[in-house]
Design a protein around this motif. Structure first.
Motif, PDB file in Angstrom:
ATOM      1  N   ILE A  39     -35.949  23.691 114.262  1.00 49.36           N
ATOM      2  CA  ILE A  39     -36.653  23.021 115.363  1.00 49.36           C
ATOM      3  C   ILE A  39     -36.251  23.696 116.673  1.00 49.36           C
ATOM      4  CG2 ILE A  39     -36.967  20.841 116.623  1.00 49.36           C
ATOM      5  CD1 ILE A  39     -36.392  19.405 113.957  1.00 49.36           C
ATOM      6  N   ASN A  40     -37.186  24.229 117.331  1.00 56.08           N
ATOM      7  CA  ASN A  40     -37.107  24.779 118.695  1.00 56.08           C
ATOM      8  C   ASN A  40     -36.666  26.227 118.851  1.00 56.08           C
ATOM      9  OD1 ASN A  40     -37.420  24.417 121.619  1.00 56.08           O
ATOM     10  ND2 ASN A  40     -35.213  24.727 121.682  1.00 56.08           N
ATOM     11  N   SER A  41     -35.827  26.785 117.971  1.00 52.44           N
ATOM     12  CA  SER A  41     -35.276  28.072 118.403  1.00 52.44           C
ATOM     13  C   SER A  41     -36.055  29.281 117.924  1.00 52.44           C
ATOM     14  CB  SER A  41     -33.794  28.180 118.075  1.00 52.44           C
ATOM     15  OG  SER A  41     -33.562  28.785 116.856  1.00 52.44           O
ATOM     16  N   GLY A  42     -36.883  29.169 116.899  1.00 54.67           N
ATOM     17  CA  GLY A  42     -37.731  30.318 116.570  1.00 54.67           C
ATOM     18  C   GLY A  42     -37.752  30.675 115.104  1.00 54.67           C
ATOM     19  N   GLY A  43     -38.662  31.573 114.774  1.00 56.21           N
ATOM     20  CA  GLY A  43     -38.945  31.880 113.380  1.00 56.21           C
ATOM     21  C   GLY A  43     -38.260  33.113 112.831  1.00 56.21           C
ATOM     22  N   SER A  44     -37.546  33.894 113.687  1.00 54.13           N
ATOM     23  CA  SER A  44     -36.969  35.107 113.106  1.00 54.13           C
ATOM     24  C   SER A  44     -35.861  34.740 112.134  1.00 54.13           C
ATOM     25  CB  SER A  44     -36.474  36.097 114.164  1.00 54.13           C
ATOM     26  OG  SER A  44     -36.019  35.458 115.282  1.00 54.13           O
ATOM     27  N   ALA A  45     -35.942  35.347 110.951  1.00 60.00           N
ATOM     28  CA  ALA A  45     -34.984  35.116 109.857  1.00 60.00           C
ATOM     29  C   ALA A  45     -34.938  33.660 109.409  1.00 60.00           C
ATOM     30  CB  ALA A  45     -33.580  35.607 110.228  1.00 60.00           C
ATOM     31  N   VAL A  46     -36.016  32.915 109.625  1.00 56.90           N
ATOM     32  CA  VAL A  46     -36.046  31.542 109.112  1.00 56.90           C
ATOM     33  C   VAL A  46     -36.217  31.568 107.596  1.00 56.90           C
ATOM     34  CG1 VAL A  46     -38.543  31.114 109.322  1.00 56.90           C
ATOM     35  CG2 VAL A  46     -36.945  29.223 109.619  1.00 56.90           C
ATOM     36  N   ASP A  47     -36.855  32.620 107.116  1.00 55.69           N
ATOM     37  CA  ASP A  47     -37.054  32.789 105.676  1.00 55.69           C
ATOM     38  C   ASP A  47     -35.720  33.131 105.022  1.00 55.69           C
ATOM     39  OD1 ASP A  47     -39.016  32.456 103.874  1.00 55.69           O
ATOM     40  OD2 ASP A  47     -40.131  34.273 104.383  1.00 55.69           O
ATOM     41  N   THR A  48     -35.546  32.718 103.789  1.00 53.79           N
ATOM     42  CA  THR A  48     -34.280  33.024 103.103  1.00 53.79           C
ATOM     43  C   THR A  48     -34.428  34.288 102.265  1.00 53.79           C
ATOM     44  OG1 THR A  48     -32.637  32.271 101.522  1.00 53.79           O
ATOM     45  CG2 THR A  48     -34.886  31.432 101.206  1.00 53.79           C
ATOM     46  N   PRO A  49     -33.413  35.138 102.264  1.00 52.50           N
ATOM     47  CA  PRO A  49     -33.481  36.327 101.411  1.00 52.50           C
ATOM     48  C   PRO A  49     -33.122  36.015  99.948  1.00 52.50           C
ATOM     49  CG  PRO A  49     -31.444  36.353 102.675  1.00 52.50           C
ATOM     50  CD  PRO A  49     -32.204  35.124 103.101  1.00 52.50           C
ATOM     51  N   TYR A  50     -32.679  34.772  99.689  1.00 50.07           N
ATOM     52  CA  TYR A  50     -32.221  34.437  98.341  1.00 50.07           C
ATOM     53  C   TYR A  50     -33.361  33.887  97.482  1.00 50.07           C
ATOM     54  CZ  TYR A  50     -27.693  34.652 100.659  1.00 50.07           C
ATOM     55  OH  TYR A  50     -26.603  35.056 101.377  1.00 50.07           O
ATOM     56  N   ARG A  51     -33.262  34.136  96.167  1.00 49.99           N
ATOM     57  CA  ARG A  51     -34.145  33.488  95.220  1.00 49.99           C
ATOM     58  C   ARG A  51     -33.733  32.018  95.178  1.00 49.99           C
ATOM     59  NH1 ARG A  51     -32.485  34.173  90.496  1.00 49.99           N
ATOM     60  NH2 ARG A  51     -31.854  36.310  90.879  1.00 49.99           N
ATOM     61  N   SER A  52     -34.647  31.123  95.491  1.00 44.31           N
ATOM     62  CA  SER A  52     -34.215  29.733  95.666  1.00 44.31           C
ATOM     63  C   SER A  52     -35.202  28.723  95.078  1.00 44.31           C
ATOM     64  CB  SER A  52     -33.970  29.451  97.145  1.00 44.31           C
ATOM     65  OG  SER A  52     -35.059  29.913  97.915  1.00 44.31           O
ATOM     66  N   GLY A  53     -35.943  29.118  94.065  1.00 41.56           N
ATOM     67  CA  GLY A  53     -36.883  28.181  93.443  1.00 41.56           C
ATOM     68  C   GLY A  53     -38.027  27.863  94.382  1.00 41.56           C
TER      69      GLY A  53
END
Lengths: 161, 710
Positions: free
Chosen positions: B472-486
């Motif tokens: 919430i609020n700070s941004g989308g860079s690297a919000v995605d996870t690099p891990y396999r997570s189902g």
């Protein structure tokens, strides 16, 4: 009211007529066009404004120009002898001890001031003295290398032959 | 606006590279979308305005070789770029790019940076973009000029390309008898006309294995001017008859000026005072006098104050004002059947870039044309701002950006240039304006605070089965996870923003990596697995695995993580952003609630290394800079006033904070070079947080990190 203040800057006698409460930093930069000393905080917390006052490193942003009356000042512009850099400048250049470089004049003069007092400083001396200087690029590792290198040279030349 | 990364929607870089703009418009009625937030600061607040790109990314369209490279008849080679130097090393790197392709010694390149009347628009200097985008653009221009020199020689000597050789800026024929240089090319009217051609898109760049300049250390070309004090930073520029300016600021965020009496300032000798809407400023022959004038009129100013959230209520405020907050967990089914289901919230405070040189500009008007020297990362964007503010055409504004004193993502805007220009207009003389440190800490923009909520489930084998992550609020860079997570859903939600906010070294990637890597440690503990093993079990990306495994091995992770020493802990974290990969292992010592970072082992990989010395500097600097927001930095505010707007109260890293550093740069000559000034920062805070848990059993879920005094 303006006062007449005379001091020696980088070997030259200069006289300014100005408000005695003005910071030495402003007088150097605005009246004498010596812009090597930088403003970073205005309260002695970053030491980008460091100059040598009678050989001692001071924060020129906190020093009223009146305190410089009849004193001797060296700024970064006056540190080299012609084309020959001061050993501390040499050390900083050799180590690449700058990123943006805005803190560099203050760091160099802070180091000169330290070595004037302690020609052979310990690691603790360096850390405690330089703690007052800020580098926002956080280039401290290479700054420390440069300071140690400069200290090594000073210690060598100060040692009995 | 919601960014949902379960879809194919790519991350727009705009959010990261922009900042809330101070939208001055002088002399005319303001546009309706501009909301007045405070005196002197008109901030465009609508999302489209936020996303609006200023100055462009550059690099687009065809360009002539001559727009990039000027060859002098005297042998000088001048290369032009719209990129700026703020300490990140672009001057050396772009000089290398030209020297490599022109086959000349590095010292022969003169690089003109960021003068809008001379250089091509290479876009904003941000987002680690100079290396992947501008370096190739400069190389293409230089390679095209190199080909012209070779063609010129072949034509003159009537020989084939393979009968000539280019080295050290000289073409030599097979017999070694005849030579031609770039100066000869420039002196030939016919041949030099070809420089006006567009840079061919199929020009051949020098392969990595033939590099002579890239891959070797290159020091800053103007380093000598830095150590002698000869270099003129924006705040050092002096013009004949120049005055020094000061701007009247509001007493608090959101305050609106209702009246002010300029009389006390105008009564002072040689002082100019001006009011233009909410903008009020003065100019005087000395900064000292200008400050007295500013203080005198400040006493007469009347303000309408407006309520403003306090930093102590910040995270409740962000959650309450989040846009499109999801009403239910998307993976409730997975959580219900999981062996372990975890849910945690993470807080990241507002922080300030605090570049050592505050915003500064010198503005000069000549015959209705405006020239500004200023420290901005966005020279062409700043020119656009000035054109808009003063209703000028492009050819009436020139922005020159001397190498300046630090940006870190904090100088994407041009408000100080607009302010200086308005003062210069009023004074009919050049004006120098430099913000005070307090102004920087109050009216510059901030790295956005973040509230991050993470939820995940594990099956009985300790494998991740779902992952839901909301920034919430700070941004989308690297919000995605690099891990396999189902089942995975990662979101960035905008919120109302208590402070003016914008980019910062990797912007949101710092917050997102902090939360993700801290949460991964909690999950590893729940699964009963070592944090390294847990990560590797969920990690496929070979580049990320490589940095993580290398760091763990250099740090001797397995042995150190399994040992307990009093008041000592170790932690690790890894991440990727902007095409580069990083992992760190740290050791902390804890005493009476004080955290000392004793040792950092960081491994970083950004493709083929262009300038190893500068890369090392960037990694060192990012690690140590990262200690600040990890351990201490936090803007505190109440009633619209900053409570710690000085270096006395806002504690950035200093000499005594420097830990033992073991930095390893993984070179991948087989891969394209990525920018490196940002990503090395992202693992520092989470690695420290995880080390604090290892030492104390206390889970850290906030930056700056605080531990209870035990």
């Amino acid at each position: 009211m303006d006062s007449k203040i005379t001091f020696t800057v980088n070997g030259q006698s200069r006289t300014v007529a100005t408000d005695p409460q003005r910071p030495l930093l402003d007088v150097l930069r605005e009246d004498l066009q010596l812009t090597g000393a930088k403003y970073g905080c205005g309260e002695g917390q970053c030491r980008a404004c460091t100059v040598l006052l009678n050989g001692k490193a001071v924060a020129s942003c906190m020093t009223p120009v009146a305190e410089a009356d009849k004193q001797t000042i060296v700024t970064i512009e006056g540190l080299a002898s012609g084309d020959k850099l001061h050993p501390v400048q040499e050390a900083f250049l050799a180590e690449g001890a700058f990123q943006c470089g805005y803190c560099t004049p203050g760091m160099i003069l802070g180091t000169v001031g330290l070595l004037n007092e302690l020609p052979n400083p310990s690691e603790e001396d360096i850390l405690s003295r330089m703690q007052r200087h800020l580098c926002r690029c956080c280039h401290y590792q290479k700054l420390l290398k440069a300071i140690r290198r400069a200290a090594g040279q000073t210690a060598q030349s100060a040692a009995p032959k | 606006m919601t960014r949902d990364f379960t879809t194919d929607e790519a991350l727009s870089p705009d959010y990261e590279e922009t900042a809330e703009r101070v939208d001055y418009s002088f002399g005319l009625k303001r546009r309706s979308f501009v909301q007045i937030l405070s005196a002197g600061l008109l901030i465009a607040v609508s999302a489209p305005a936020l996303a609006q790109r200023r100055g462009g990314r550059g690099g687009g369209g065809t360009r002539s070789i001559a727009a990039r490279i000027h060859l002098g008849k005297d042998g000088t080679i001048t290369v032009m770029t719209g990129k700026v130097e703020g300490g990140q090393g672009a001057r050396a790197e772009l000089s290398q790019a030209a020297a490599e392709e022109l086959r000349v010694p590095l010292s022969q390149i003169q690089l003109v940076m960021a003068d809008t009347s001379l250089v091509p628009d290479d876009g904003i200097t941000a987002g680690s973009g100079s290396t992947p985008r501008t370096v190739p653009a400069v190389r293409q221009g230089a390679a095209a000029a190199r080909d012209l020199l070779l063609d010129f020689a072949c034509k003159r000597w009537n020989v084939d390309r393979n009968a000539v050789q280019l080295k050290d800026g000289k073409v030599t024929d097979a017999a070694g008898q005849r030579t031609l240089t770039y100066a000869d090319l420039a002196a030939s009217d016919d041949a030099s006309k070809a420089l006006e051609q567009p840079i061919p898109s199929d020009v051949t760049l020098t392969p990595v294995k033939e590099w002579k300049v890239f891959g070797h250390p290159a020091s800053r070309p103007n380093g000598r001017d830095i150590v002698t004090g000869a270099h003129k930073y924006p705040s050092d520029i002096t013009r004949p008859g120049m005055l020094y300016g000061k701007v009247l600021r509001a007493p608090s965020y959101g305050a609106k000026l209702t009246s002010v009496d300029l009389g006390p300032a105008k009564a002072m000798k040689d002082v100019v005072a001006v009011q233009d809407g909410q903008f009020v400023g003065v100019a005087a022959p000395t900064a000292f006098l200008a400050e007295q004038a500013r203080a005198a009129i400040a006493k007469t100013a009347k303000w309408d104050l407006s309520p403003h959230p306090a930093s102590k209520d910040l995270f409740d405020y962000l959650k309450q004002h989040a846009h499109d907050y999801p009403s239910a967990s998307p993976f409730a089914d997975e959580l219900a059947k999981a062996k372990h289901a975890l849910r945690q919230s993470y807080h990241v405070a507002y922080v300030q870039h605090a570049p050592l040189e505050p915003r500064a500009a010198v503005a000069e008007w000549t015959d209705g044309k405006l020239t500004v020297w200023t420290g901005t990362q966005n020279p062409f964007g700043c020119r656009s701002d000035l054109m808009r503010a003063f209703h000028l055409s492009e050819d009436h504004v020139r922005v020159i950006v001397p190498d300046f004193g630090g940006g870190f993502g904090g100088k994407h805007t041009g408000e100080v240039a607009e302010e200086a220009a308005r003062l210069a207009q009023a004074a009919s003389r050049p004006v120098s304006l430099r913000w005070t440190r307090e102004e920087e800490f109050t009216w510059a923009y901030f790295r956005p605070a973040a509230l991050i909520e993470a939820e995940a489930s594990l099956d009985d084998k300790g494998t991740l089965t779902s992952w839901h992550f909301i920034n919430i609020n700070s941004g989308g860079s690297a919000v995605d996870t690099p891990y396999r997570s189902g089942k995975t859903r990662c979101q960035f939600l905008r919120s109302e923003t208590p402070l003016r906010q914008g980019s910062y070294r990797v912007l949101a990637a710092a917050a997102n990596n902090f939360a993700r890597e801290s949460f991964m440690d909690e999950l590893a503990a729940a699964a009963g697995t070592d944090p390294l093993d847990f990560r590797l079990a969920h990690l496929e990306n070979p580049r990320l695995r490589a940095v993580l495994e290398t760091a763990a091995s250099r740090f001797n992770w397995k042995e150190r993580a399994s040992k307990k020493s009093p008041n000592t802990g170790v932690g690790l974290a890894c991440g990727t952003e902007k095409g580069s990969y990083v992992a760190a292992c740290v050791e902390v010592g804890i005493s009476q609630g004080n955290i000392t970072v004793r040792r950092v082992c960081e491994v970083f990989e950004c493709g083929a290394i262009l300038n190893p010395d500068n890369l090392l500097s960037q990694v060192q600097g990012a690690i140590i800079m990262g200690l600040g927001p990890a351990l201490r930095e936090e803007m505190r505010f109440e009633n619209g006033e900053m409570l710690n707007a000085s270096f006395r109260k806002y504690h950035v890293p200093r000499f005594q904070d420097v830990p033992a550093l073991d930095i390893h740069l993984l070179n991948r000559p087989d891969l394209a070079s990525a920018g490196a000034g940002e990503t090395p920062i992202v693992v520092i805070a989470p690695a420290i947080a995880n080390a604090v848990f290892h030492a104390t059993g206390f889970r850290v879920r906030a930056m700056p990190i605080e531990v209870p005094k035990l």
